[in-house]
Design an enzyme around this catalytic site. Structure first.
Site, PDB file in Angstrom:
ATOM      1  N   HIS A  64      29.005 -22.456 -27.313  1.00 37.85           N
ATOM      2  CA  HIS A  64      28.126 -23.606 -27.545  1.00 37.85           C
ATOM      3  C   HIS A  64      26.812 -23.522 -26.790  1.00 37.85           C
ATOM      4  O   HIS A  64      26.075 -24.510 -26.754  1.00 37.85           O
ATOM      5  CB  HIS A  64      28.816 -24.908 -27.139  1.00 37.85           C
TER       6      HIS A  64
ATOM      7  N   ARG B 202      22.180 -36.513 -24.449  1.00 36.27           N
ATOM      8  CA  ARG B 202      22.115 -36.300 -23.008  1.00 36.27           C
ATOM      9  C   ARG B 202      20.668 -36.032 -22.588  1.00 36.27           C
ATOM     10  O   ARG B 202      19.881 -35.491 -23.369  1.00 36.27           O
ATOM     11  CB  ARG B 202      23.003 -35.111 -22.607  1.00 36.27           C
TER      12      ARG B 202
ATOM     13  N   LYS C  66      15.857 -30.575 -23.902  1.00 29.11           N
ATOM     14  CA  LYS C  66      15.821 -31.488 -25.046  1.00 29.11           C
ATOM     15  C   LYS C  66      14.475 -32.230 -25.129  1.00 29.11           C
ATOM     16  O   LYS C  66      14.176 -32.868 -26.124  1.00 29.11           O
ATOM     17  CB  LYS C  66      16.975 -32.483 -24.965  1.00 29.11           C
TER      18      LYS C  66
HETATM   19  C1  26Q Z   1      31.472 -26.287 -17.510  1.00 30.54           C
HETATM   20  C2  26Q Z   1      31.959 -25.876 -16.287  1.00 30.54           C
HETATM   21  C3  26Q Z   1      32.011 -26.754 -15.203  1.00 30.54           C
HETATM   22  C4  26Q Z   1      31.612 -28.091 -15.397  1.00 30.54           C
HETATM   23  C5  26Q Z   1      31.143 -28.499 -16.632  1.00 30.54           C
HETATM   24  C6  26Q Z   1      31.063 -27.597 -17.684  1.00 30.54           C
HETATM   25  C7  26Q Z   1      30.548 -28.045 -18.997  1.00 30.54           C
HETATM   26  C8  26Q Z   1      30.939 -29.262 -19.546  1.00 30.54           C
HETATM   27  C9  26Q Z   1      30.444 -29.691 -20.768  1.00 30.54           C
HETATM   28  C10 26Q Z   1      29.658 -27.262 -19.701  1.00 30.54           C
HETATM   29  C11 26Q Z   1      29.171 -27.686 -20.940  1.00 30.54           C
HETATM   30  C12 26Q Z   1      29.557 -28.908 -21.491  1.00 30.54           C
HETATM   31  C13 26Q Z   1      29.075 -29.398 -22.777  1.00 30.54           C
HETATM   32  C14 26Q Z   1      28.276 -28.735 -23.574  1.00 30.54           C
HETATM   33  C15 26Q Z   1      27.804 -29.296 -24.856  1.00 30.54           C
HETATM   34  O1  26Q Z   1      28.012 -30.451 -25.160  1.00 30.54           O
HETATM   35  N1  26Q Z   1      27.156 -28.464 -25.682  1.00 30.54           N
HETATM   36  C16 26Q Z   1      26.688 -28.917 -26.989  1.00 30.54           C
HETATM   37  O2  26Q Z   1      27.690 -28.629 -27.947  1.00 30.54           O
HETATM   38  C17 26Q Z   1      27.368 -29.199 -29.199  1.00 30.54           C
HETATM   39  C18 26Q Z   1      28.540 -28.952 -30.128  1.00 30.54           C
HETATM   40  O3  26Q Z   1      28.578 -27.619 -30.523  1.00 30.54           O
HETATM   41  C19 26Q Z   1      26.084 -28.616 -29.732  1.00 30.54           C
HETATM   42  O4  26Q Z   1      25.758 -29.307 -30.915  1.00 30.54           O
HETATM   43  C20 26Q Z   1      24.959 -28.771 -28.723  1.00 30.54           C
HETATM   44  O5  26Q Z   1      23.815 -28.098 -29.176  1.00 30.54           O
HETATM   45  C21 26Q Z   1      25.394 -28.214 -27.378  1.00 30.54           C
HETATM   46  O6  26Q Z   1      24.409 -28.454 -26.399  1.00 30.54           O
END
Ligand code: 26Q
Length: 815
Positions: free
Chosen positions: A352, A544, A549
């Site tokens: 992602h 977010r 963004k």
């Molecule tokens: C990882 C390790 C430690 C702590 C937190 C995390 C973590 C948590 C959540 C890393 C990333 C996320 C979330 C990422 C996210 O929401 N990405 C989005 O995913 C969507 C679905 O595919 C896309 O549409 C977005 O473009 C993308 O930013």
């Protein structure tokens, strides 16, 4: 005559809650109603489980650290086609259904896009009658509640379980032990085989909490299984005996802490031990549960990959690759080679993000101390991988270093994306551009070596929640115009195209949009005390808060527009209401400053009589699934303005499109496909493309030059600098200004001029009401491919090899 439904609600009120109607609060009625709906699902649920077991079907297991499922009552009523019945019954009982719906506290078990995508996919899996289980964590505290105090974001603990939740069923008998710490020993067993014994320092128990996932108008009801951590009572005895009482108590507390709280960052934070423990905890419980299901159906473990397809939602569950190897090799005594084939056939990985800072890695010492046996397994996987790389590319040691599961530059770290990639038979990105860039950048070496494993599956969102449930009047108008077929096949919305030419239809379309805006305007008035007219252009950016963004690009434009109005009050512009919403990670100072800038500009603009209410700016606090459902239907313009190449897909962009908003956006993520579908003439495009952005950066980007060149931009930055939006405080926004002028990693200043010009085109288009409505209808008409159903069908065919299973309810109907 009271209906059966009404009768059931009253029964639930009395027998499950010990309340009688005269004294029941809306909260009591909500729960009684929720239990009544849940009972209707449980019949389908048990029938589904029985069918899966009897027919030995292949089950999709969606492994995700986040499931942002949102409020459940409304969507379950919709899926079961019970809304009318429920509304009537509650009215007879003196209750208003909409009031009761508003009582529900949503489970905020996710940060944003990734967590919400997982929820949309569960909805589509059930609707398409695919046997599936979602596996995740039952966080006691989900994403924080956001309040705005003095213009700043303040985080408040999310206590969604305060009143309990009627949607979960605890399964105390479905529980597993998970090991942490300690050491490993090599032993030879009685048959002379080498075996590794992991002697953990601690164990934690995971208990299953099940949430039913009802498919839309079908019998299939799948399950979301969330793990809660508990301490194992007996385990600390040794410590007690040794007299280390405090150590024992502390470890008990740590065990119970594992599933306490969701990390509110959508990027990994270095060194967060607990986060790694959470990941391993839920992955181990889930894989043990899958093995239990195999055993229960007397299927030999060799057939694991025929019975399960496991999807890794980003790298967060990617330790599963090593954990399944451990379970198969250490516990089920399979030879390494056999176990590896099963593992790779089982897993597939969705990436992602391309942002290097968002790629998950864990320090080797940390991982070794917490998961010693898993590190040994990762080393073994790596050894075999690197041998293969060296055979394929002799002498190319740089490639070997890049592909290694261990980053050896500086202190050693485990690269979770590499682990997920080698452990999977399919690897996908989430939009066409993103999948291309994935193959060209971060996973390039892997894509070169295993090209057949890489593919794209563009994201999708559920039209049940984000169109039918959130915009019922529009759904009804569509029904009347083109019939009901679109409700189960969203591509049928295409039939609206012809109606775009019908003035009466356009008028009805406009009336609904206006009504949705009036509803939002009402809530804005109540919550923020800001008066906005539903006749304004509603220009919305909700997501977010992140520098990539570029909410600040939007703000710079607003300031320039405001300044234009101040200079010349007679200038003709479309009255606009700029709406922002979204949470900033608590430790992300720049994002919090961006929120402060929005609220600062809002304060000045909204209170300036000189511009006579022609523009309004507001920050809607606590953007979540619930209020998203009133925001998307009220949008005229959807802001999707990330720097090209940075947003993997975006999914809010799709929700806006379905609800007839036009998009102003860059060639980023799924915007590209949205524009293709909508037609270029129905999309407001601006900005550099990904290639141009890269080129500008590599030739040495100097943002200050753009500010010098463009008077509007320079003036907007000066206004901020002078403290105009910080009550005279010239220091407040200094870090933000310095960042933009001397670094600007996301090319805000470089894209400003084109963005402003594009906003002018939006302004002009708004003046032609009929044409705007036509474009709005065409956007909805062409949003069909962004249904999560389309995405899930692609996953089923190209990755999971999973097929629908018809659920027979006959055994359960008269219970
Ligand atoms: C990882 C390790 C430690 C702590 C937190 C995390 C973590 C948590 C959540 C890393 C990333 C996320 C979330 C990422 C996210 O929401 N990405 C989005 O995913 C969507 C679905 O595919 C896309 O549409 C977005 O473009 C993308 O930013």
């Amino acid at each position: 005559m009271s209906s059966a439904f009404e009768h059931d609600v009253v029964r639930n009120l009395i027998y499950r809650q010990g309340r009688y109607p005269d004294i029941a609060t809306p909260e009591d009625w909500y729960r009684a109603l929720a239990f009544t709906v849940r009972d209707r699902m449980l019949a389908r649920w048990t029938a589904s489980i029985k069918n899966y077991a009897v027919h030995q079907v292949k089950v999709v297991c969606y492994l995700s650290a986040e499931f942002l499922i949102g409020p459940q009552l409304g969507s379950n009523l919709l899926s079961l086609d019970l809304e009318g019945e429920a509304r009537d019954a509650m009215r007879t009982l003196g209750q208003d259904l909409d009031t009761l719906l508003a009582v529900e506290e949503e489970p905020g078990l996710g940060n944003g896009g990734l967590g919400r995508l997982a929820a949309c996919y569960l909805d589509s899996l059930a609707t398409l009658e695919i046997p599936a289980i979602g596996y995740g964590i039952r966080y006691e505290f989900g994403i924080f509640d956001q309040e705005i105090v003095d213009g700043w974001q303040v985080e408040r603990t999310d206590k969604w379980l305060r009143m309990g939740t009627p949607w979960e069923i605890v399964r105390p008998d479905v529980c597993f032990c998970v090991n942490f710490g300690g050491s490993t020993q090599m032993q030879t067993d009685e048959r002379g085989r080498l075996r590794v014994q992991w002697t953990p320092a601690r164990q934690v128990k995971g208990v299953a909490y099940d949430v039913p996932v009802q498919g839309y108008r079908v019998n299939t009801c799948n399950v979301l299984r969330l793990w809660k951590s508990e301490a194992i009572e007996t385990f600390d005895l040794d410590d007690f005996n040794a007299g280390d009482y405090y150590q024992a108590v502390e470890e008990k507390m740590v065990s119970e802490t594992l599933s306490k709280i969701l990390y509110p960052n959508d990027e990994p934070e270095a060194g967060k031990r607990l986060r790694l423990a959470q990941q391993y905890f839920f992955v181990s419980c889930s894989l043990q549960d899958m093995l239990r299901l195999m055993d229960a159906s007397h299927t030999p473990v060799q057939r694991f990959a025929d019975r399960f397809a496991a999807q890794l939602n980003d790298t967060h569950p990617s330790i599963a690759v090593a954990e399944l190897m451990r379970l198969l090799v250490d516990e089920r005594l399979l030879p390494w080679e056999d176990a590896w084939i099963i593992t790779r056939r089982t897993f597939a990985y969705t990436n992602h993000t391309l942002l290097p800072e968002a790629l998950e890695t864990w320090g080797l010492p940390l991982m070794q101390s917490m998961l010693p046996r898993l590190v040994e397994i990762i080393f073994e996987i790596n050894k075999r991988l690197l041998e293969e790389v060296r055979r394929a590319y002799p002498g190319d040691e740089e490639r070997v270093a890049r592909m290694s599961l261990i980053d050896e530059q500086g202190s050693k770290r485990v690269r979770m994306a590499n682990l997920a990639t080698v452990g999977s038979h399919r690897i996908n990105g989430v939009a066409a551009l993103h999948s291309d860039l994935l193959r060209e950048t971060i996973l390039r070496d892997f894509a070169e070596m295993f090209p057949e494993r890489f593919l794209n599956v563009t994201n999708g969102v559920t039209p049940r929640r984000f169109l039918m449930l959130s915009n019922p009047s529009l759904a009804e108008l569509i029904d009347k115009a083109i019939g009901l077929a679109w409700r189960t096949d969203l591509t049928r919305l295409e039939a609206l195209t012809a109606h775009a030419e019908d003035p009466a239809f356009r008028k009805a379309w406009r009336a609904i949009k206006r009504e949705n805006k009036a509803v939002l305007a009402d809530r804005i008035q109540q919550r923020l005390g800001i008066a906005v007219s539903p006749d304004m252009l509603f220009d919305i950016q909700v997501k977010r808060i992140h520098e990539y963004k570029r909410q600040h690009l939007n703000v710079l434009y607003i300031i320039s527009l405001y300044r234009r109005l101040c200079r010349d009050p007679s200038v003709k512009i479309a009255p606009r209401c700029f709406i922002f919403g979204g949470k900033a990670a608590p430790g992300y100072t720049m994002a919090k400053l961006m929120i402060r800038l929005i609220t600062g500009v809002a304060e000045v603009v909204n209170n300036d009589p000189a511009i006579n209410h022609r523009i309004k700016v507001l920050f809607w606090p606590d953007f979540n699934v619930q209020n998203a459902q009133t925001i998307y239907p009220a949008a005229d313009l959807s802001e999707q303005i990330s720097l090209a190449g940075k947003e993997a897909s975006g999914t809010g962009n799709m929700k806006f499109m379905m609800n007839g908003a036009l998009t102003i956006g860059t060639l980023d993520g799924a915007n590209i496909e949205i524009r293709q579908q909508a037609g270029e003439e129905n999309f407001f495009l601006f900005g550099m493309n990904a290639e141009q952005a890269e080129a500008l950066k590599s030739k040495g980007y100097q943002p200050a030059g753009y500010a010098e060149e463009n008077v509007d931009l320079r003036d907007a930055l000066e206004q901020i600098d002078q403290g105009r939006f910080s009550r005279g405080n010239r220091e407040m926004f200094r870090p933000l200004l310095d960042n933009l002028l001397y670094d600007d990693p996301f090319l805000v200043l470089a894209d400003f001029a084109d963005y402003a010009a594009c906003q002018q085109r939006v302004n002009d288009a708004w003046h032609d009401e009929e044409q705007w409505t036509r474009m709005s209808i065409l956007n909805t008409a062409r949003s069909g491919m962004f249904s999560a159903d389309r995405a899930i069908k692609e996953y089923c065919e190209r990755i999971w090899q999973a097929t629908p299973e018809d659920i027979d309810l006959t055994d359960f109907e008269d219970l």
